[in-house]
Motif scaffolding. Structure first.
Motif, short mmCIF file in Angstrom:
data_model
loop_
_atom_site.label_atom_id
_atom_site.label_comp_id
_atom_site.label_asym_id
_atom_site.label_seq_id
_atom_site.Cartn_x
_atom_site.Cartn_y
_atom_site.Cartn_z
N LEU A 161 80.05 50.18 35.11
CA LEU A 161 81.03 50.33 36.18
C LEU A 161 82.46 50.45 35.66
CD1 LEU A 161 79.75 47.77 38.84
CD2 LEU A 161 79.80 50.25 39.05
N GLY A 162 82.66 50.15 34.39
CA GLY A 162 83.99 50.28 33.83
C GLY A 162 84.60 49.01 33.28
N TYR A 163 83.90 47.88 33.43
CA TYR A 163 84.41 46.63 32.85
C TYR A 163 84.17 46.65 31.34
CZ TYR A 163 84.75 44.70 37.57
OH TYR A 163 85.09 44.48 38.88
N LYS A 164 85.11 46.12 30.58
CA LYS A 164 84.93 46.01 29.14
C LYS A 164 83.87 44.96 28.85
CE LYS A 164 89.66 47.42 28.14
NZ LYS A 164 90.97 47.07 27.53
N PRO A 165 83.11 45.14 27.75
CA PRO A 165 82.02 44.19 27.45
C PRO A 165 82.47 42.73 27.43
CG PRO A 165 81.85 46.12 26.05
CD PRO A 165 83.14 46.27 26.81
N ALA A 166 83.62 42.45 26.83
CA ALA A 166 84.08 41.06 26.78
C ALA A 166 84.39 40.53 28.17
CB ALA A 166 85.33 40.96 25.89
#
Length: 204
Positions: free
Chosen positions: A170-175
């Motif tokens: 969805l576009g969230y960074k992995p961290a």
């Protein structure tokens, strides 16, 4: 144009799902709002759809409600907003919550969504304000997320890992996705974990 599908839900790996219609498997991408509202695998499902045709692919998007599809179509007409970002917006908040943000000029709430910076949030507010005059303005100030559906069966052997992969898609960074999921192991299904993570993120 494929506008609606009715068939058997045979696979669900957020944000993807597959519906078997008379022996033909249609692969669709959907918002988390729609995914958490779906029945279990093997059950009948009916979805409103939107087809995007590109040079390299035909992409089909599925929506549990006609109003969600209408908002998706309005969003992708906004400059700089494509299908991926539109799904991310619809995953983070339902239609009523989005309308409320636009009507209240709530830039801060919109910027909590992945891929939505301040300029994009301001553009969404300006361009979307006149696109849904026929929709009723939400009156409930607490209705910031979709209604809770019946618990869904886990969609994979590791719902937490599946949820993290879906959030990254969805576009969230992995961290950031990992932080959003901290402590949510007991939520059960992938869809329930994602819903809880998104609600936590929107609450700030």
């Amino acid at each position: 144009m494929i506008g609606r599908l009715r068939g058997t839900l045979v696979d669900k790996q957020p944000p993807w799902l597959m519906v078997d219609v008379a022996g033909v498997g249609y692969e669709l991408e959907a918002s988390m709002t729609t995914l958490v509202a779906l029945p279990g695998l093997g059950e009948e499902v009916a979805l409103h759809t939107h087809l995007t045709v590109r040079d390299d692919a035909h992409l089909l998007y599925g929506f549990a409600r006609e109003q969600e599809r209408a908002l998706f179509r309005a969003l992708i007409r906004v400059n700089g907003v494509g299908p991926k970002l539109a799904l991310a917006i619809l995953s983070g908040m339902d239609e009523d919550a989005f309308i409320r943000c636009v009507m209240d000029d709530d830039v801060k709430a919109l910027t909590r969504l992945p891929g939505v910076g301040k300029k994009t949030a301001e553009r969404l507010i300006v361009e979307m304000r006149d696109r849904f005059p026929h929709w009723e303005r939400p009156d409930d100030p607490t209705a910031a997320s979709p209604a809770s559906p019946a618990p869904a069966a886990p969609s994979g052997p590791d719902p937490l890992a599946d949820a993290e992969a879906a959030l990254v898609s969805l576009g969230y960074k992995p961290a950031e996705a990992s932080r959003m999921l901290t402590g949510l192991e007991e939520e059960g299904s992938t869809e329930a974990i994602i819903k809880a993570a998104l609600a936590r993120r929107m609450a700030g």
